[in-house]
Each structure stands twice: as structure tokens, then as C-alpha cells.
Design a protein around this motif. Structure first.
Motif, mmCIF file in Angstrom:
data_model
loop_
_atom_site.group_PDB
_atom_site.id
_atom_site.type_symbol
_atom_site.label_atom_id
_atom_site.label_comp_id
_atom_site.label_asym_id
_atom_site.label_seq_id
_atom_site.Cartn_x
_atom_site.Cartn_y
_atom_site.Cartn_z
ATOM 1 N N GLN A 1 0.840 -1.195 0.000
ATOM 2 C CA GLN A 1 0.000 0.000 0.000
ATOM 3 C C GLN A 1 0.873 1.242 0.000
ATOM 4 O OE1 GLN A 1 -3.241 -0.077 2.747
ATOM 5 N NE2 GLN A 1 -3.383 2.136 2.890
ATOM 6 N N VAL A 2 0.476 2.210 -0.783
ATOM 7 C CA VAL A 2 1.244 3.447 -0.886
ATOM 8 C C VAL A 2 1.080 4.265 0.389
ATOM 9 C CG1 VAL A 2 1.435 5.631 -2.101
ATOM 10 C CG2 VAL A 2 1.071 3.523 -3.388
ATOM 11 N N GLN A 3 2.191 4.809 0.853
ATOM 12 C CA GLN A 3 2.166 5.724 1.986
ATOM 13 C C GLN A 3 2.894 7.001 1.597
ATOM 14 O OE1 GLN A 3 3.836 3.218 5.154
ATOM 15 N NE2 GLN A 3 1.773 3.028 5.985
ATOM 16 N N LEU A 4 2.355 8.130 2.039
ATOM 17 C CA LEU A 4 2.930 9.434 1.747
ATOM 18 C C LEU A 4 3.148 10.185 3.049
ATOM 19 C CD1 LEU A 4 0.314 8.874 -0.451
ATOM 20 C CD2 LEU A 4 1.587 10.690 -1.601
ATOM 21 N N GLN A 5 4.257 10.886 3.128
ATOM 22 C CA GLN A 5 4.589 11.621 4.345
ATOM 23 C C GLN A 5 5.147 12.987 3.982
ATOM 24 O OE1 GLN A 5 4.325 10.701 7.869
ATOM 25 N NE2 GLN A 5 4.565 12.935 7.798
ATOM 26 N N GLU A 6 4.464 14.026 4.466
ATOM 27 C CA GLU A 6 4.921 15.385 4.227
ATOM 28 C C GLU A 6 5.971 15.789 5.256
ATOM 29 O OE1 GLU A 6 0.474 14.956 3.503
ATOM 30 O OE2 GLU A 6 1.838 14.614 5.183
ATOM 31 N N SER A 7 6.892 16.630 4.846
ATOM 32 C CA SER A 7 7.873 17.182 5.783
ATOM 33 C C SER A 7 8.234 18.590 5.346
ATOM 34 C CB SER A 7 9.126 16.314 5.868
ATOM 35 O OG SER A 7 9.759 16.201 4.600
ATOM 36 N N GLY A 8 8.569 19.409 6.334
ATOM 37 C CA GLY A 8 8.926 20.785 6.043
ATOM 38 C C GLY A 8 8.720 21.652 7.266
ATOM 39 N N PRO A 9 9.047 22.930 7.163
ATOM 40 C CA PRO A 9 8.920 23.822 8.314
ATOM 41 C C PRO A 9 7.466 24.107 8.654
ATOM 42 C CG PRO A 9 9.484 25.075 6.357
ATOM 43 C CD PRO A 9 9.559 23.623 5.967
ATOM 44 N N GLY A 10 7.207 24.243 9.922
ATOM 45 C CA GLY A 10 5.855 24.553 10.359
ATOM 46 C C GLY A 10 5.558 26.041 10.382
ATOM 47 N N LEU A 11 6.610 26.840 10.323
ATOM 48 C CA LEU A 11 6.452 28.292 10.399
ATOM 49 C C LEU A 11 7.321 28.951 9.327
ATOM 50 C CD1 LEU A 11 5.307 30.771 11.929
ATOM 51 C CD2 LEU A 11 7.346 30.662 13.389
ATOM 52 N N VAL A 12 6.712 29.822 8.561
ATOM 53 C CA VAL A 12 7.407 30.538 7.489
ATOM 54 C C VAL A 12 7.050 32.020 7.613
ATOM 55 C CG1 VAL A 12 7.774 30.715 5.000
ATOM 56 C CG2 VAL A 12 7.209 28.503 6.012
ATOM 57 N N LYS A 13 8.025 32.865 7.361
ATOM 58 C CA LYS A 13 7.779 34.310 7.439
ATOM 59 C C LYS A 13 7.176 34.824 6.135
ATOM 60 C CE LYS A 13 11.546 35.212 10.681
ATOM 61 N NZ LYS A 13 10.615 35.360 11.822
ATOM 62 N N PRO A 14 6.360 35.846 6.209
ATOM 63 C CA PRO A 14 5.803 36.440 4.983
ATOM 64 C C PRO A 14 6.904 36.846 4.006
ATOM 65 C CG PRO A 14 4.689 37.299 6.910
ATOM 66 C CD PRO A 14 5.827 36.483 7.423
ATOM 67 N N SER A 15 6.613 36.675 2.742
ATOM 68 C CA SER A 15 7.478 36.968 1.590
ATOM 69 C C SER A 15 8.522 35.883 1.331
ATOM 70 C CB SER A 15 8.182 38.329 1.722
ATOM 71 O OG SER A 15 9.322 38.255 2.549
ATOM 72 N N GLN A 16 8.684 34.932 2.263
ATOM 73 C CA GLN A 16 9.642 33.856 2.045
ATOM 74 C C GLN A 16 9.049 32.768 1.153
ATOM 75 O OE1 GLN A 16 11.004 32.559 5.932
ATOM 76 N NE2 GLN A 16 12.560 34.183 5.999
ATOM 77 N N THR A 17 9.883 31.796 0.837
ATOM 78 C CA THR A 17 9.444 30.654 0.038
ATOM 79 C C THR A 17 9.248 29.439 0.929
ATOM 80 O OG1 THR A 17 10.533 31.406 -1.991
ATOM 81 C CG2 THR A 17 10.065 29.049 -1.812
#
Length: 120
Positions: A1-17
Motif C-alpha cells: 500500500q502506498v504511503q505518503l509523508q509530508e515534511s517541512g517547516p511549520g512556520l514561514v515568514k511572509p514573503s519567504q518561500t
């Protein structure tokens, strides 16, 4: 079975990427016939389709994002990535990666989602 997991910062400042990665297990992102998607849900609102990358590497985006979104992939890691530039507080949402068989927002599998807050 396919499993997907997101990762990344939980907080980003305005105008950033904002950059999020989806790691896929149980299936290859190059398998023909599948679309690998990014979908988000702002607080109090419904699901919003952001874009997809298909098994061949072609990408499609929601016009509402006005070219701020970019989806890429690393087939050696079986991952695909979302970059969203010039973020504002309106980009605050739970972000999901998902797999479906069509370009649109329908999916058969999705990750658990990751909260991203845009705030200074």
C-alpha cells in the motif's frame, strides 16, 4: 500500500518561500498512470488543489496561485517537492500530498498533512 509523508517547516515568514517534501513508500512516483498532488486546507475552508506532477514529470498548477507554485521531484529518493514563493498569511493551511489517477483534486491516498503557518 502506498504511503505518503509530508515534511517541512511549520512556520514561514511572509514573503519567504515555503518548501515541502513528500516522501513516498510502497510505490514508485514514476509508475505510469499516477498523478502526485499537493492539496491544502486553510483554517475553516475546504480543500484547495494546488498542483500535480505526473509519472513522466509534467506539472500542472492551479491558476489561482499565479505562478507562485513549483513542483519538482527526486526519483532517486522517491520524493516530490512543493515550493510556494512570496507567501502571505493567507497561505496558512494544512498541506497534504496525495496520489490520484487524474489531474484534479481527487485522490486515493494522501499523507496525514502538515500544518504550515505564515507569520512574522
Amino acid at each position: 500500500q502506498v504511503q505518503l509523508q509530508e515534511s517541512g517547516p511549520g512556520l514561514v515568514k511572509p514573503s519567504q518561500t515555503l518548501s515541502l517534501t513528500c516522501t513516498v513508500s510502497g510505490g514508485s512516483i514514476t509508475t505510469l498512470g499516477y498523478y502526485w498532488k499537493w492539496i491544502r486546507q486553510p483554517p475553516g475552508k475546504g480543500l484547495e488543489w494546488m498542483g500535480v506532477i505526473n509519472s513522466g514529470g509534467s506539472t500542472y498548477y492551479s491558476p489561482s496561485l499565479k505562478s507562485r507554485a513549483s513542483i519538482s521531484r527526486d526519483t532517486s529518493k522517491n520524493q516530490f517537492t512543493l515550493q510556494l514563493s512570496s507567501v502571505t498569511p493567507e497561505d496558512t493551511a494544512v498541506y497534504f500530498c496525495a496520489r490520484g489517477t487524474t489531474v484534479d483534486a481527487q485522490f486515493h491516498y494522501r499523507g496525514q498533512g502538515t500544518q504550515v503557518t505564515v507569520s512574522s
